[in-house]
Motif scaffolding. Structure first.
Motif, short mmCIF file in Angstrom:
data_model
loop_
_atom_site.label_atom_id
_atom_site.label_comp_id
_atom_site.label_asym_id
_atom_site.label_seq_id
_atom_site.Cartn_x
_atom_site.Cartn_y
_atom_site.Cartn_z
N THR A 1 0.83 -1.20 0.00
CA THR A 1 0.00 0.00 0.00
C THR A 1 0.86 1.24 0.00
O THR A 1 1.80 1.34 0.78
N ALA A 2 0.50 2.16 -0.83
CA ALA A 2 1.24 3.42 -0.87
C ALA A 2 0.61 4.39 0.12
O ALA A 2 -0.34 4.06 0.81
N ASP A 3 1.18 5.62 0.15
CA ASP A 3 0.61 6.69 0.95
C ASP A 3 0.52 6.33 2.43
O ASP A 3 -0.51 6.49 3.06
N GLU A 4 1.62 5.82 2.96
CA GLU A 4 1.62 5.44 4.36
C GLU A 4 1.89 6.64 5.25
O GLU A 4 2.64 7.52 4.90
N ALA A 5 1.26 6.63 6.41
CA ALA A 5 1.56 7.64 7.41
C ALA A 5 2.41 7.00 8.50
O ALA A 5 2.34 5.80 8.72
N PRO A 6 3.23 7.79 9.16
CA PRO A 6 4.13 7.20 10.15
C PRO A 6 3.40 6.77 11.43
O PRO A 6 2.28 7.20 11.70
N ILE A 7 4.07 5.94 12.18
CA ILE A 7 3.55 5.48 13.46
C ILE A 7 4.56 5.93 14.52
O ILE A 7 5.76 5.81 14.32
N SER A 8 4.04 6.45 15.63
CA SER A 8 4.97 6.74 16.72
C SER A 8 4.45 6.06 17.97
O SER A 8 3.25 5.81 18.10
N GLY A 9 5.33 5.75 18.86
CA GLY A 9 4.91 5.10 20.09
C GLY A 9 6.07 4.76 20.97
O GLY A 9 7.22 5.05 20.67
N THR A 10 5.73 4.13 22.06
CA THR A 10 6.72 3.72 23.05
C THR A 10 7.06 2.26 22.85
O THR A 10 6.15 1.44 22.66
N VAL A 11 8.34 1.96 22.88
CA VAL A 11 8.75 0.56 22.70
C VAL A 11 8.26 -0.25 23.90
O VAL A 11 8.52 0.10 25.05
N LYS A 12 7.52 -1.31 23.58
CA LYS A 12 7.03 -2.19 24.65
C LYS A 12 7.92 -3.43 24.74
O LYS A 12 8.25 -3.89 25.82
#
Lengths: 413, 116
Positions: free
Chosen positions: B21-32
């Motif tokens: 899939t194109a047009d991806e948005a980034p993901i942010s978060g805390t490493v679990k």
């Protein structure tokens, strides 16, 4: 031939639907909406625990503070916000919620100092930023209050603005509150907030209470000691509950004989916006460093002994001079009472707690006794009453009510 | 008519991207957690007020980087430092650019935003 055309049409439509579905799959992402990539920073009012934190005016232009802020910014903030403050640090480029661009003059001008401090303190761990996937860390555990102010002062330099970051320099901060004020408050409090609106005098002609002059710094209903400005929470309580009164001809239609209507129906964010505007009318809100509030301990049980002690205190503290022996507001001094505008003011009829302007719960009466009502003859007893004695007196005041249920309710708490 | 419809079918089919899939948005978060055997990274992320765990698959070509100040005198800005999956510690904040591949989130680049 016609059937083949129809078949081709059906196939084409099916291919179109499948193709569009395939190119726009159902969102499975945890965060990272496309809208947020454009910014998504909402300058919402700071919550009450931060609303009174205003940076001292000197912070914004103090070279030492700015240098200290630069040192912290360079090591902790620049990786996302960029060395130039443009929000384009290498770690910030791929974040779902873009780091703030401090070079954006308009965006910075809209940020109130208490909002800014809240954001630096709590980072993206609070709504509405958490829900947008903000990766901003909370710095309150790692940076002192002064260090957070120093960082803000340095970030502020990127905007190109030279003076202090305050509402009277950036009217953009209070635009929403001003608009609400114009619609809801001007008729009584006046355009400049001096309490000189056209409707005000008709509420209680030629006598107190009159609408508050927000520029004077004298606020009746506070949790702060006598002579001090109220907290934002105090102002919110007044805006939400309104102000009760014995009532004049213009207040009969207002629920509960309020001389100022309650704005409970107004969304909390809007009430906080208008309060920020009201605060902007008095620069002393930015001068105070430490805010002390009068602690209201949990009410003790009401006993006959407390009521007896309260009755004695009522006499000893000369409450009866104004409020009268039965609390009807008919004491010997009552006819001569005036407020700070030299307008005649009535002593409150303690037999009608439903009209107590500062609230009629035992804790409201306790607070009123300890803070006094600024601008009126009602003094603060904080220096002369021990907390336990203040409760005795509060319960006795409630016992004077015509409505005996109030006394019973207070005793049952 | 037939030509138009045939063209419509071809064009529609060609814009439909199966698999990636194109047009991806980034993901942010805390490493679990990270799993160096399975080459996966679990992030705790929040969106629309809901917190959830997202598992990111790392391929050999996936990059993990953090940013540091250059040590050479006179140099400014940041330099990229390559990390391996095992370097990421729980509690660190990262942002990930990823693509949907076969129902998985496959990392292109993992950037360390904050080390804790």
């Amino acid at each position: 031939m016609r059937i083949r055309s129809w078949s081709l049409t059906v196939v084409a439509m099916a291919a179109l639907v499948i193709g569009l579905w395939g190119s726009n799959p159902a969102p499975t992402r945890a965060n990272g909406e496309k809208d947020d990539e454009k910014g998504g920073h909402a300058h919402v009012p700071a919550p009450l625990e931060y609303a009174d934190v205003h940076a001292p005016l000197s912070v914004w232009t103090d070279a030492t503070m700015i240098a200290r802020g630069k040192e912290i910014y360079t090591t902790r903030c620049a990786v996302c916000h960029g060395d130039q403050g443009d929000g384009k640090g290498p770690a910030g480029l791929a974040l779902p919620l873009k780091p703030s661009d401090f070079r954006d003059k308009d965006g910075v001008a809209e940020m109130r100092d208490n909002y800014w401090f809240w954001r630096v303190s709590e980072g993206g761990q609070v709504e509405p930023f958490k829900g947008k996937g903000s990766a901003m860390p909370p710095w309150k555990g790692q940076l002192s209050v002064e260090e957070r102010w120093a960082v803000m002062a340095y970030q502020h330099t990127f905007s190109g603005h030279q003076g202090p970051h305050v509402p009277w320099e950036h009217r953009e901060m209070i635009t929403v509150g001003r608009d609400i004020y114009v619609m809801a408050c001007v008729p009584c409090h006046g355009v400049a907030g001096k309490g000189d609106g056209s409707v005000g005098p008709t509420l209680a002609p030629r006598r107190a209470p009159q609408p508050r002059d927000f520029t004077s710094g004298e606020f009746k209903f506070r949790s702060t000691p006598s002579g001090q400005l109220p907290t934002t929470a105090d102002l919110l309580r007044t805006v939400t509950e309104g102000v009760r009164s014995a009532g004049g001809p213009m207040t009969i239609g207002l629920r509960g004989h309020r001389i100022m209507p309650g704005f409970r129906h107004m969304p909390l964010g809007q009430r906080l916006e208008v309060i920020e505007y009201v605060k902007s009318l008095n620069r002393r809100f930015w001068d105070r460093q430490e805010i002390k509030t009068v602690a209201v301990p949990a009410p003790p049980a009401m006993t006959p002994e407390r009521l007896a002690r309260g009755k004695q205190l009522y006499a000893d503290a000369e409450c009866l001079a104004c409020h009268g022996g039965r609390g009807r507001g008919d004491g010997l001094s009552a006819p001569t009472l005036k407020d700070n505008r030299d307008l005649p003011i009535a002593a409150t009829d303690l037999a009608r707690p439903e009209r107590f302007k500062n609230g009629a719960r035992p804790e409201d009466i306790y607070r009123t006794l300890m803070t006094g009502l600024a601008g009126t003859p009602m003094p603060s007893y904080a220096d002369s009453l021990e907390p336990d004695h203040a409760w005795d007196l509060a319960f006795y005041v409630l016992s004077l009510s015509r409505d005996r249920r109030r006394t019973a309710e207070a005793g049952a708490r | 008519m037939r030509t138009i419809l045939t063209l419509l079918v071809i064009v529609t089919a060609s814009v439909s991207p199966w698999g990636v899939t194109a047009d991806e948005a980034p993901i942010s978060g805390t490493v679990k957690a990270d799993d160096t055997m399975a080459n996966t990274l679990t992030l705790q992320t929040t969106a629309k007020g809901k917190t959830r765990d997202v598992t990111i698959v790392l391929k050999p070509e996936s990059k993990i980087v953090k940013f540091a100040r250059p040590t050479e005198p006179g140099k400014t800005g940041f330099v990229e430092q390559a990390l391996v999956l095992g370097d990421l510690k729980p509690g660190w904040v990262v942002s990930v650019t990823a693509k949907h591949e076969g129902g998985n989130e496959v990392a292109e680049t993992v950037k360390v935003v904050l080390e804790k």
